[in-house]
Write a protein that holds these residues in place. Structure first.
Motif, PDB file in Angstrom:
ATOM      1  N   ARG A   9      14.854  -8.242   2.592  1.00 27.39           N
ATOM      2  CA  ARG A   9      14.364  -8.587   1.151  1.00 27.39           C
ATOM      3  C   ARG A   9      13.914  -7.342   0.317  1.00 27.39           C
ATOM      4  NH1 ARG A   9       9.291 -11.833   1.583  1.00 27.39           N
ATOM      5  NH2 ARG A   9       8.347  -9.599   1.873  1.00 27.39           N
ATOM      6  N   THR A  11      12.092  -5.886  -3.036  1.00 26.97           N
ATOM      7  CA  THR A  11      11.112  -6.455  -3.960  1.00 26.97           C
ATOM      8  C   THR A  11      10.311  -5.128  -4.702  1.00 26.97           C
ATOM      9  OG1 THR A  11      10.598  -8.371  -2.706  1.00 26.97           O
ATOM     10  CG2 THR A  11       9.011  -7.895  -4.450  1.00 26.97           C
ATOM     11  N   VAL A  13       7.576  -3.694  -5.688  1.00 27.94           N
ATOM     12  CA  VAL A  13       5.870  -3.892  -5.891  1.00 27.94           C
ATOM     13  C   VAL A  13       5.137  -2.986  -6.783  1.00 27.94           C
ATOM     14  CG1 VAL A  13       6.182  -4.636  -3.202  1.00 27.94           C
ATOM     15  CG2 VAL A  13       5.733  -2.418  -3.690  1.00 27.94           C
ATOM     16  N   TYR A  18      10.226  -0.097  -4.562  1.00 25.96           N
ATOM     17  CA  TYR A  18      10.760  -1.223  -3.866  1.00 25.96           C
ATOM     18  C   TYR A  18      10.292  -1.012  -2.515  1.00 25.96           C
ATOM     19  CZ  TYR A  18      13.280  -1.734  -8.177  1.00 25.96           C
ATOM     20  OH  TYR A  18      13.544  -1.364  -9.829  1.00 25.96           O
ATOM     21  N   GLN A  19      10.154  -2.520  -2.108  1.00 27.56           N
ATOM     22  CA  GLN A  19       9.786  -2.619  -0.570  1.00 27.56           C
ATOM     23  C   GLN A  19      11.096  -3.321   0.057  1.00 27.56           C
ATOM     24  OE1 GLN A  19       8.004  -6.397   1.114  1.00 27.56           O
ATOM     25  NE2 GLN A  19       6.255  -5.082   1.338  1.00 27.56           N
ATOM     26  N   HIS A  21      12.066  -4.970   3.156  1.00 24.11           N
ATOM     27  CA  HIS A  21      11.384  -6.011   4.198  1.00 24.11           C
ATOM     28  C   HIS A  21      12.361  -6.597   5.131  1.00 24.11           C
ATOM     29  CE1 HIS A  21       8.199  -8.651   5.592  1.00 24.11           C
ATOM     30  NE2 HIS A  21       9.327  -9.406   5.547  1.00 24.11           N
ATOM     31  N   SER A  32       7.537  -7.578  11.272  1.00 22.05           N
ATOM     32  CA  SER A  32       8.437  -7.082  10.066  1.00 22.05           C
ATOM     33  C   SER A  32       8.072  -5.349   9.837  1.00 22.05           C
ATOM     34  CB  SER A  32       7.899  -7.608   8.639  1.00 22.05           C
ATOM     35  OG  SER A  32       6.686  -7.395   8.374  1.00 22.05           O
ATOM     36  N   ASN A  34       8.780  -2.444   7.075  1.00 21.29           N
ATOM     37  CA  ASN A  34       8.913  -2.127   5.729  1.00 21.29           C
ATOM     38  C   ASN A  34       9.465  -0.701   5.281  1.00 21.29           C
ATOM     39  OD1 ASN A  34       8.211  -4.849   4.980  1.00 21.29           O
ATOM     40  ND2 ASN A  34       5.997  -4.231   4.843  1.00 21.29           N
ATOM     41  N   TYR A  36       9.847   1.971   1.697  1.00 19.05           N
ATOM     42  CA  TYR A  36       9.639   1.799   0.212  1.00 19.05           C
ATOM     43  C   TYR A  36      10.612   3.109  -0.318  1.00 19.05           C
ATOM     44  CZ  TYR A  36       5.649  -1.055   1.454  1.00 19.05           C
ATOM     45  OH  TYR A  36       5.033  -2.148   2.002  1.00 19.05           O
ATOM     46  N   ALA A 172       6.344 -10.467  -0.941  1.00 20.13           N
ATOM     47  CA  ALA A 172       5.914  -9.001  -0.622  1.00 20.13           C
ATOM     48  C   ALA A 172       4.681  -8.323  -1.159  1.00 20.13           C
ATOM     49  CB  ALA A 172       7.117  -8.367  -1.443  1.00 20.13           C
ATOM     50  N   GLN A 219       2.698  -7.620   4.552  1.00 29.14           N
ATOM     51  CA  GLN A 219       2.654  -7.548   3.003  1.00 29.14           C
ATOM     52  C   GLN A 219       1.903  -6.424   2.549  1.00 29.14           C
ATOM     53  OE1 GLN A 219       0.254 -11.509   3.018  1.00 29.14           O
ATOM     54  NE2 GLN A 219       1.694 -11.924   1.157  1.00 29.14           N
TER      55      GLN A 219
END
Length: 240
Positions: A9, A11, A13, A18-19, A21, A32, A34, A36, A172, A219
């Motif tokens: 995904r 997103t 943030v 952008y994250q 994920h 998960s 992540n 960035y 997110a 998150q």
């Protein structure tokens, strides 16, 4: 098991951050990873993800910008999920270089196909309009070479493993408490080094007054990041 190519995904943030994920598994037992992506004249990716997730990470970056535009690939400390796909990313982005602290450059550089850009504690790296500042944090939570990047314009602290949360299927970015789930996971696995300088280093991070804590697992958090870092410090102190 989820398919990372379809489940990763993307997103935003914080503005232009952008994250990426990728959940592994489902529900409360999920974990998960992540990364960035910071957009600017010289885009930077923080964390590479494990080597086996490289196709998913590359595809996620391409949803935001051409992968070839990457100029910096940064990591907090040397682990497979932090820098395992470094050489694959360097191959995909011919002008990119690794970014890390001085200790990581000294002990980990031989792992990478291109020499890293080593940042001193407090040194600023300009990406264009953005500035990211490196903050040494040895053994917090683990790794002699550990450190973090703070993006000044959005007040985003790229805080790696500090608030590792399990579970999947959540938004997110949250304003809810992330300390309780991260503390539950820390107590079950105890991946902290419990270094003597942890209170001082957490206060150094809190002094940046972050508005977003960009966590590597789980998150990202939006709110009073300084207060949350000080709560973490008190939780660690309570076990001394």
């Amino acid at each position: 098991m989820t398919d990372p190519l379809t489940e990763t995904r993307v997103t935003e943030v914080a503005h232009g951050i952008y994250q990426l994920h990728t959940p592994m598994g489902t529900g409360e037992t999920a974990f998960s990873f992540n990364q960035y992506l910071l957009l600017d004249d010289a885009p930077l990716l923080f964390h590479t993800g494990p080597r086996r997730l490289f196709p998913a990470v590359r595809a996620a970056i391409a949803r935001v910008m051409p992968v070839e535009r990457l100029r910096y690939v940064a990591f907090s400390h040397c682990e497979a999920d932090e820098c395992g796909a470094m050489n694959a990313l360097l191959d995909a982005a011919p002008q990119a270089v690794p970014v890390c602290g001085r200790v990581a450059a000294m002990v980990d550089a031989d792992l990478f196909d291109r020499a890293p850009r080593a940042l001193q504690d407090g040194e600023v790296l300009a990406l264009g309009e953005r500035r990211v500042r490196w903050l040494d944090a040895p053994h917090l939570p683990h790794g002699w070479e550990c450190g973090y990047l703070f993006e000044e314009s959005t007040g985003t602290l790229l805080c790696g493993d500090l608030f590792t949360q399990p579970g999947g299927g959540r938004p997110a970015l949250t304003r809810d408490d992330i300390l309780a789930p991260s503390e539950a996971m820390r107590r079950s696995m105890d991946y902290y080094a419990h270094g003597r300088d942890a209170p001082r280093l957490l206060e150094k991070l809190a002094a940046t007054s972050p508005r977003v804590l960009a966590c590597m697992h789980g998150q990202a958090y939006e709110g009073d990041g300084a207060a949350l870092l000080r709560e973490l410090s008190r939780a660690l102190a309570g076990e001394r």
